[in-house]
Scaffold this motif. Sequence first.
Motif, short mmCIF file in Angstrom:
data_model
loop_
_atom_site.label_atom_id
_atom_site.label_comp_id
_atom_site.label_asym_id
_atom_site.label_seq_id
_atom_site.Cartn_x
_atom_site.Cartn_y
_atom_site.Cartn_z
N GLY A 106 0.88 -1.21 -0.01
CA GLY A 106 -0.03 -0.08 0.29
C GLY A 106 0.62 1.14 0.00
O GLY A 106 0.05 2.41 -0.11
N ALA A 107 2.09 1.06 -0.12
CA ALA A 107 3.00 2.17 0.00
C ALA A 107 2.74 2.96 -1.45
O ALA A 107 2.58 2.44 -2.39
CB ALA A 107 4.44 1.88 0.27
N PRO A 108 3.07 4.41 -1.63
CA PRO A 108 3.21 4.92 -2.64
C PRO A 108 3.93 4.30 -3.70
O PRO A 108 5.12 3.88 -3.47
CB PRO A 108 3.61 6.28 -2.54
N LEU A 109 3.69 4.41 -5.17
CA LEU A 109 4.44 3.90 -6.11
C LEU A 109 6.05 4.60 -6.24
O LEU A 109 5.78 5.89 -5.88
CB LEU A 109 3.89 3.73 -7.38
N PRO A 110 6.99 3.81 -6.41
CA PRO A 110 8.23 4.59 -6.75
C PRO A 110 8.08 5.52 -7.42
O PRO A 110 7.59 5.45 -8.64
CB PRO A 110 9.21 3.46 -6.95
N ALA A 111 8.79 6.80 -7.44
CA ALA A 111 8.83 8.10 -8.39
C ALA A 111 9.94 8.12 -9.05
O ALA A 111 10.13 8.72 -10.23
CB ALA A 111 8.11 9.25 -7.57
N HIS A 112 10.99 7.49 -8.66
CA HIS A 112 12.31 7.53 -9.16
C HIS A 112 13.12 6.22 -9.19
O HIS A 112 12.85 5.58 -8.20
CB HIS A 112 13.28 8.76 -8.62
N PRO A 113 13.97 5.67 -9.91
CA PRO A 113 14.66 4.48 -9.81
C PRO A 113 15.26 4.33 -8.40
O PRO A 113 15.39 3.28 -7.87
CB PRO A 113 15.64 4.58 -10.92
N ASP A 114 15.87 5.40 -7.69
CA ASP A 114 16.40 5.22 -6.63
C ASP A 114 15.56 4.96 -5.58
O ASP A 114 15.90 4.15 -4.51
CB ASP A 114 17.03 6.67 -6.13
N ASP A 115 14.32 5.12 -5.60
CA ASP A 115 13.04 4.43 -4.76
C ASP A 115 13.25 3.15 -4.80
O ASP A 115 12.47 2.47 -3.68
CB ASP A 115 11.72 5.26 -5.14
N LEU A 116 13.78 2.54 -5.74
CA LEU A 116 13.66 1.00 -5.79
C LEU A 116 14.88 0.28 -4.74
O LEU A 116 14.66 -0.78 -4.71
CB LEU A 116 13.90 0.51 -7.18
N LEU A 117 15.61 1.01 -4.34
CA LEU A 117 16.79 0.63 -3.47
C LEU A 117 16.17 0.44 -2.23
O LEU A 117 16.91 -0.40 -1.43
CB LEU A 117 17.94 1.57 -3.42
N ARG A 118 14.93 0.52 -1.94
CA ARG A 118 14.40 0.41 -0.51
C ARG A 118 13.83 -0.89 -0.46
O ARG A 118 13.34 -1.44 0.49
CB ARG A 118 13.64 1.52 -0.04
N LEU A 119 13.64 -1.41 -1.64
CA LEU A 119 12.94 -2.93 -1.65
C LEU A 119 13.74 -3.92 -2.27
O LEU A 119 15.16 -3.66 -2.55
CB LEU A 119 11.67 -2.57 -3.09
N PRO A 120 13.54 -5.12 -1.76
CA PRO A 120 14.50 -6.49 -2.03
C PRO A 120 14.43 -6.59 -3.48
O PRO A 120 13.41 -6.31 -4.06
CB PRO A 120 13.46 -7.50 -1.14
N TRP A 121 15.28 -7.12 -4.12
CA TRP A 121 15.43 -7.48 -5.38
C TRP A 121 15.67 -8.82 -5.75
O TRP A 121 16.23 -9.87 -4.98
CB TRP A 121 16.77 -6.67 -5.94
N LEU A 122 15.20 -9.06 -6.86
CA LEU A 122 15.51 -10.66 -7.49
C LEU A 122 16.34 -10.34 -8.75
O LEU A 122 15.77 -9.18 -9.44
CB LEU A 122 14.02 -11.23 -7.85
N ALA A 123 17.19 -11.36 -9.10
CA ALA A 123 17.89 -11.06 -10.67
C ALA A 123 17.85 -12.12 -11.40
O ALA A 123 17.91 -13.34 -11.05
CB ALA A 123 19.45 -10.84 -10.02
N GLN A 124 17.71 -12.08 -12.60
CA GLN A 124 17.84 -12.97 -13.66
C GLN A 124 19.33 -12.92 -14.22
O GLN A 124 19.77 -12.22 -15.10
CB GLN A 124 16.81 -12.80 -14.85
N ARG A 125 20.26 -13.62 -13.54
CA ARG A 125 21.60 -13.71 -13.67
C ARG A 125 22.21 -13.57 -15.14
O ARG A 125 23.20 -13.27 -15.30
CB ARG A 125 22.35 -14.45 -12.66
N THR A 126 21.24 -14.30 -15.93
CA THR A 126 21.94 -14.32 -17.42
C THR A 126 22.24 -12.82 -17.86
O THR A 126 22.91 -12.97 -18.77
CB THR A 126 20.79 -15.04 -18.28
N PHE A 127 21.43 -11.99 -17.57
CA PHE A 127 21.68 -10.42 -17.90
C PHE A 127 21.93 -9.54 -16.88
O PHE A 127 22.21 -8.56 -17.17
CB PHE A 127 20.14 -10.44 -18.55
N TYR A 128 21.60 -9.90 -15.51
CA TYR A 128 22.12 -8.73 -14.46
C TYR A 128 22.24 -9.62 -13.11
O TYR A 128 21.57 -10.63 -12.81
CB TYR A 128 20.99 -7.54 -14.53
N ARG A 129 23.02 -9.03 -12.42
CA ARG A 129 23.43 -9.75 -11.09
C ARG A 129 23.36 -9.14 -10.02
O ARG A 129 22.68 -9.30 -9.04
CB ARG A 129 24.84 -10.67 -11.41
N ASP A 130 24.18 -8.04 -10.25
CA ASP A 130 24.31 -7.21 -8.90
C ASP A 130 24.23 -5.42 -9.30
O ASP A 130 24.43 -4.69 -8.40
CB ASP A 130 25.49 -7.13 -8.17
#
Length: 308
Positions: free
Chosen positions: A182-206
């Motif tokens: 229910g939090a506001p949607l991210p407004a800038h890519p930097d806002d995504l850093l507060r969320l946990p991440w998943l990676a498709q390692r074939t194309f990006y890892r870290d």
Amino acid sequence: MTTSPPTSADRIELMQTFVRIVEAGSLSSAAAQLGTTQPTISRRLQTLERMLGVRLLQRSTHAMQLTEDGECCLLHARELLSHWTILTTDARNARDEPEGTLRVVAPHAFGQRQLIAPLVEFMQRHPRVSVEWMLHDRTPDFVAENIDCAIHVGEVREPSLVAIKLGAIRCIAIAAPSLLQGAPLPAHPDDLLRLPWLAQRTFYRDEVTLTHAVSGEKVRLSIKPRLSTDNLYAVRNATTLGLGVSVASAWALHEELADGRLVHLLPEWKGHALPLYLLYPHARHYPARLRSFIDSMRAAMPAILSDL
């Protein structure tokens, strides 16, 4: 009686006979290999020598040796016959109906969904072709695995391969509503850093790069994925279950986005587009089934990628 000059076909036969004489070591051996008589072989050699105005072979009862002119002629004859073989093979292949077995490697997810329709259309158009359709995301060893071609997502790092670019696959940032709580949607890519991440390692890892669609601004995000996988469906499904944010191929997300199980985050920002290539080894000749498959994929891909 005047003898008419040799035709082009006759000249090819004369050169083939001359090369065979040299390689066989004698006129009699050449005659046996060519399924004709020794007098015929001798007559062809004499005709070629008269036509060129030089002596090609010095012959005695027990030996045969190339003259200097003969050595020069042999080099040119072999080269001309090689080009003639290429010409006739290419012309024959152009007329040939594709047939035989085509072995293709395709990306695991893309090969299950997006590529099956053009594959079936190709096979229905060429009923004498069978296809071994192998799905995995690595570049194959074409020689060791006897692979004709591969459809590859991502950059190509093998300079020994022919790489035909078919287009690019759009990637977007996604998350499940349950992750956002229910939090506001991210407004800038930097806002995504507060969320946990998943990676498709074939194309990006870290690290993930997002680009603004209008301004072209790029933002690089350093991430520490909770889950890293080499499978698109696995990262999509884990994202749908709320485990984290991910960047994934847009074509695989239509249903989840449409029914609200996933949210397209920062729609004005896009992930790195993944190039799509058709790869095959360099060769002097390609069978009709491979050439036709390449043409089919190139024709089908704009429609497939237009909705991505």
